[in-house]
Scaffold this motif. Structure first.
Motif, PDB file in Angstrom:
ATOM      1  N   GLY A 194       0.822  -1.200   0.000  1.00 46.67           N
ATOM      2  CA  GLY A 194       0.000   0.000   0.000  1.00 46.67           C
ATOM      3  C   GLY A 194       0.854   1.248   0.000  1.00 46.67           C
ATOM      4  N   LEU A 195       0.603   2.129  -0.946  1.00 46.38           N
ATOM      5  CA  LEU A 195       1.304   3.415  -1.017  1.00 46.38           C
ATOM      6  C   LEU A 195       0.320   4.468  -0.513  1.00 46.38           C
ATOM      7  CD1 LEU A 195       4.074   4.448  -1.965  1.00 46.38           C
ATOM      8  CD2 LEU A 195       3.056   4.952  -4.173  1.00 46.38           C
ATOM      9  N   LEU A 196       0.601   4.988   0.656  1.00 44.46           N
ATOM     10  CA  LEU A 196      -0.340   5.844   1.370  1.00 44.46           C
ATOM     11  C   LEU A 196       0.227   7.245   1.508  1.00 44.46           C
ATOM     12  CD1 LEU A 196      -3.003   5.823   3.097  1.00 44.46           C
ATOM     13  CD2 LEU A 196      -1.583   5.161   5.035  1.00 44.46           C
ATOM     14  N   GLY A 197      -0.660   8.235   1.452  1.00 44.97           N
ATOM     15  CA  GLY A 197      -0.226   9.612   1.643  1.00 44.97           C
ATOM     16  C   GLY A 197      -1.391  10.557   1.471  1.00 44.97           C
ATOM     17  N   PRO A 198      -1.286  11.766   2.012  1.00 48.64           N
ATOM     18  CA  PRO A 198      -2.350  12.756   1.831  1.00 48.64           C
ATOM     19  C   PRO A 198      -2.411  13.205   0.374  1.00 48.64           C
ATOM     20  CG  PRO A 198      -0.449  13.754   2.890  1.00 48.64           C
ATOM     21  CD  PRO A 198      -0.159  12.290   2.809  1.00 48.64           C
ATOM     22  N   GLY A 246      -1.852  15.165  -2.817  1.00 50.28           N
ATOM     23  CA  GLY A 246      -0.730  16.005  -3.202  1.00 50.28           C
ATOM     24  C   GLY A 246       0.604  15.556  -2.661  1.00 50.28           C
ATOM     25  N   ALA A 247       0.655  14.368  -2.039  1.00 53.19           N
ATOM     26  CA  ALA A 247       1.907  13.898  -1.432  1.00 53.19           C
ATOM     27  C   ALA A 247       2.905  13.380  -2.454  1.00 53.19           C
ATOM     28  CB  ALA A 247       1.611  12.804  -0.409  1.00 53.19           C
ATOM     29  N   GLY A 248       2.414  13.025  -3.655  1.00 55.42           N
ATOM     30  CA  GLY A 248       3.305  12.477  -4.681  1.00 55.42           C
ATOM     31  C   GLY A 248       3.004  11.042  -5.044  1.00 55.42           C
ATOM     32  N   LYS A 249       1.854  10.523  -4.599  1.00 60.00           N
ATOM     33  CA  LYS A 249       1.516   9.121  -4.865  1.00 60.00           C
ATOM     34  C   LYS A 249       1.328   8.860  -6.356  1.00 60.00           C
ATOM     35  CE  LYS A 249      -2.227   8.877  -2.448  1.00 60.00           C
ATOM     36  NZ  LYS A 249      -2.339  10.321  -2.172  1.00 60.00           N
ATOM     37  N   SER A 250       0.472   9.655  -6.990  1.00 62.76           N
ATOM     38  CA  SER A 250       0.191   9.424  -8.409  1.00 62.76           C
ATOM     39  C   SER A 250       1.434   9.632  -9.267  1.00 62.76           C
ATOM     40  CB  SER A 250      -0.950  10.334  -8.889  1.00 62.76           C
ATOM     41  OG  SER A 250      -2.181   9.940  -8.303  1.00 62.76           O
ATOM     42  N   THR A 251       2.251  10.622  -8.917  1.00 61.62           N
ATOM     43  CA  THR A 251       3.504  10.835  -9.645  1.00 61.62           C
ATOM     44  C   THR A 251       4.405   9.618  -9.504  1.00 61.62           C
ATOM     45  OG1 THR A 251       3.384  13.228  -9.286  1.00 61.62           O
ATOM     46  CG2 THR A 251       5.535  12.318  -9.841  1.00 61.62           C
ATOM     47  N   SER A 252       4.460   9.055  -8.301  1.00 65.18           N
ATOM     48  CA  SER A 252       5.275   7.851  -8.076  1.00 65.18           C
ATOM     49  C   SER A 252       4.754   6.689  -8.907  1.00 65.18           C
ATOM     50  CB  SER A 252       5.260   7.477  -6.588  1.00 65.18           C
ATOM     51  OG  SER A 252       5.816   8.503  -5.799  1.00 65.18           O
ATOM     52  N   MET A 253       3.432   6.517  -8.939  1.00 63.52           N
ATOM     53  CA  MET A 253       2.846   5.417  -9.695  1.00 63.52           C
ATOM     54  C   MET A 253       3.125   5.569 -11.188  1.00 63.52           C
ATOM     55  SD  MET A 253       1.344   3.574  -7.369  1.00 63.52           S
ATOM     56  CE  MET A 253      -0.242   2.793  -7.443  1.00 63.52           C
ATOM     57  N   LYS A 254       3.048   6.784 -11.686  1.00 61.50           N
ATOM     58  CA  LYS A 254       3.310   7.012 -13.111  1.00 61.50           C
ATOM     59  C   LYS A 254       4.759   6.716 -13.461  1.00 61.50           C
ATOM     60  CE  LYS A 254      -0.324  10.494 -13.703  1.00 61.50           C
ATOM     61  NZ  LYS A 254      -0.629  11.940 -13.873  1.00 61.50           N
ATOM     62  N   MET A 255       5.681   7.037 -12.558  1.00 68.58           N
ATOM     63  CA  MET A 255       7.081   6.716 -12.813  1.00 68.58           C
ATOM     64  C   MET A 255       7.329   5.215 -12.722  1.00 68.58           C
ATOM     65  SD  MET A 255       9.382   9.777 -11.117  1.00 68.58           S
ATOM     66  CE  MET A 255       8.730   9.651  -9.448  1.00 68.58           C
ATOM     67  N   LEU A 256       6.682   4.550 -11.766  1.00 68.28           N
ATOM     68  CA  LEU A 256       6.859   3.107 -11.611  1.00 68.28           C
ATOM     69  C   LEU A 256       6.338   2.332 -12.802  1.00 68.28           C
ATOM     70  CD1 LEU A 256       5.859   2.699  -7.847  1.00 68.28           C
ATOM     71  CD2 LEU A 256       8.133   2.330  -8.809  1.00 68.28           C
ATOM     72  N   THR A 257       5.344   2.897 -13.507  1.00 69.73           N
ATOM     73  CA  THR A 257       4.747   2.195 -14.641  1.00 69.73           C
ATOM     74  C   THR A 257       5.256   2.707 -15.983  1.00 69.73           C
ATOM     75  OG1 THR A 257       2.866   3.727 -14.542  1.00 69.73           O
ATOM     76  CG2 THR A 257       2.643   1.630 -13.392  1.00 69.73           C
ATOM     77  N   GLY A 258       6.186   3.651 -15.973  1.00 72.45           N
ATOM     78  CA  GLY A 258       6.752   4.147 -17.222  1.00 72.45           C
ATOM     79  C   GLY A 258       5.892   5.145 -17.949  1.00 72.45           C
ATOM     80  N   LEU A 318      -0.802  -0.761  -4.450  1.00 74.54           N
ATOM     81  CA  LEU A 318      -2.086  -0.060  -4.349  1.00 74.54           C
ATOM     82  C   LEU A 318      -1.850   1.322  -3.769  1.00 74.54           C
ATOM     83  CD1 LEU A 318      -5.245   0.064  -4.140  1.00 74.54           C
ATOM     84  CD2 LEU A 318      -5.008  -1.060  -1.921  1.00 74.54           C
ATOM     85  N   SER A 319      -2.233   2.349  -4.519  1.00 73.47           N
ATOM     86  CA  SER A 319      -2.090   3.723  -4.045  1.00 73.47           C
ATOM     87  C   SER A 319      -3.423   4.221  -3.505  1.00 73.47           C
ATOM     88  CB  SER A 319      -1.633   4.625  -5.202  1.00 73.47           C
ATOM     89  OG  SER A 319      -1.773   5.981  -4.858  1.00 73.47           O
ATOM     90  N   SER A 320      -3.383   4.874  -2.362  1.00 73.13           N
ATOM     91  CA  SER A 320      -4.623   5.401  -1.778  1.00 73.13           C
ATOM     92  C   SER A 320      -4.292   6.434  -0.704  1.00 73.13           C
ATOM     93  CB  SER A 320      -5.445   4.260  -1.160  1.00 73.13           C
ATOM     94  OG  SER A 320      -6.662   4.747  -0.626  1.00 73.13           O
ATOM     95  N   HIS A 321      -5.275   7.272  -0.388  1.00 73.46           N
ATOM     96  CA  HIS A 321      -5.167   8.127   0.792  1.00 73.46           C
ATOM     97  C   HIS A 321      -6.205   7.695   1.824  1.00 73.46           C
ATOM     98  CE1 HIS A 321      -8.327  10.093  -1.608  1.00 73.46           C
ATOM     99  NE2 HIS A 321      -8.813  10.492  -0.450  1.00 73.46           N
ATOM    100  N   ILE A 322      -6.852   6.534   1.575  1.00 72.80           N
ATOM    101  CA  ILE A 322      -7.894   6.018   2.459  1.00 72.80           C
ATOM    102  C   ILE A 322      -7.286   4.936   3.349  1.00 72.80           C
ATOM    103  CG2 ILE A 322     -10.167   4.953   2.582  1.00 72.80           C
ATOM    104  CD1 ILE A 322     -10.655   6.018  -0.285  1.00 72.80           C
TER     105      ILE A 322
END
Length: 311
Positions: A36-40, A42-54, A191-195
């Motif tokens: 689980g990738l967790l954060g508020p 604007g923390a950078g979760k989606s940016t991290s996911m986009k980099m991890l998936t190319g 899995l990325s979420s803020h929940i």
């Protein structure tokens, strides 16, 4: 990179001009893990996911997928990935079968194998009875299922899911969480979420990102539920006097309460009570408490958190 590692991110950094979106992210995903990738927000979760998936090039750093560099051999590396972005990449004018057949072709599945691949993906995602339905006529929950089906149709080693339950009602959220937990038995999942309940419900390990940086990385069972003692006295002793057997750390909290961090299996309550009576501390409060994911999250994402915990 060891043989069990499916993804290894090394020093992933993304800047937009002078603004740091993600800084020096290191991540390892092993076989059978649901991370689980967790954060508020604007923390950078989606940016991290986009980099991890190319889908987004890092300013610096690299991602290895089964030992293959995403920067140097993107097509070869992506064969091992399934990705569901926050907005499912579905075509509303196609039926479920038409869309999944199209996705199977994009992943290089031969025509003779496509029907079986589509059938297996529909079965795993609870879509068999929706085969001929137009995707645009499906509920949001079923559109998410279609998005999950396209992510697993080529049977990747790793499935990456970005906010998979956003916009769903409580019943749909429960169904999608159950589906993700089931998928985790045969695939490794990020899995990325803020929940928080979502992460706790389906993940075995959690990483918390705050302000673009990793501040926590641990297996959930290793730290959640860890016991501590809360004690308050009329005549407070020095913190050093509370170092009983099994007490790893003593902190002083609000209203003069002491928080005693305990080693696994330790329970020094009887020893503490005896000491309080003998030394006249005047014990006013004594209770066991457990650490929740919510408490860890708030602690690390409010203010300037710098704590890192290793799994």
């Amino acid at each position: 990179m060891d043989s069990d590692s499916l993804i290894e991110a090394r020093g992933l950094t993304r800047r937009y001009g002078p603004n740091l979106a993600v800084g020096d992210l290191n991540l390892t995903l092993r076989k059978g893990e649901v991370l689980g990738l967790l954060g508020p927000n604007g923390a950078g979760k989606s940016t991290s996911m986009k980099m991890l998936t190319g889908n987004l090039a890092p300013t610096s750093g690299d991602v290895l997928i089964r030992g293959i560099s995403l920067r140097e051999s993107p097509q070869l590396a992506k064969r091992h990935l399934g990705y569901l972005p926050e907005q499912p990449p579905v075509y509303p004018e196609l039926t479920v079968d038409e869309y999944l057949g199209f996705c199977a072709g994009l992943h290089g599945i031969g025509k003779k194998q496509r029907a079986e691949a589509v059938a297996d993906a529909k079965r795993d995602c609870g879509l068999t009875h929706m085969s001929s339905r137009l995707i645009g006529n499906l509920s949001k929950g079923y559109q998410q299922r279609v998005g999950l089906a396209q992510a697993i149709i080529h049977r990747p080693d790793v499935i990456v899911l970005d906010e998979p339950t956003v916009g769903l009602d409580p019943i749909q959220i429960r169904e999608i969480r159950s589906l993700i937990a089931e998928l985790g038995k045969n695939h490794s999942v990020i899995l990325s979420s803020h929940i928080l309940p979502e992460i706790q419900a389906v993940c075995g390990r959690v990483m918390i990102i705050n302000a673009g940086r990793l501040v926590y990385d641990a297996h959930i069972d290793a730290h959640l539920g860890k016991k501590g003692l809360v004690a308050q006295f009329a005549n407070a002793p020095a913190a050093s006097e509370l170092q009983f057997t099994g007490v790893q750390k003593v902190d002083i909290g609000p209203a003069g309460r002491f928080l005693l961090e305990l080693a696994d299996g330790a329970d020094p309550r009887a020893e503490l009570v005896n000491a309080a009576v003998q030394r006249g501390w005047g014990l006013l409060e004594l209770r066991l408490e457990t650490r929740t994911l919510e408490e860890i999250f708030v602690e690390l994402t409010s203010g300037d958190a710098t704590l890192r915990e290793a799994a």
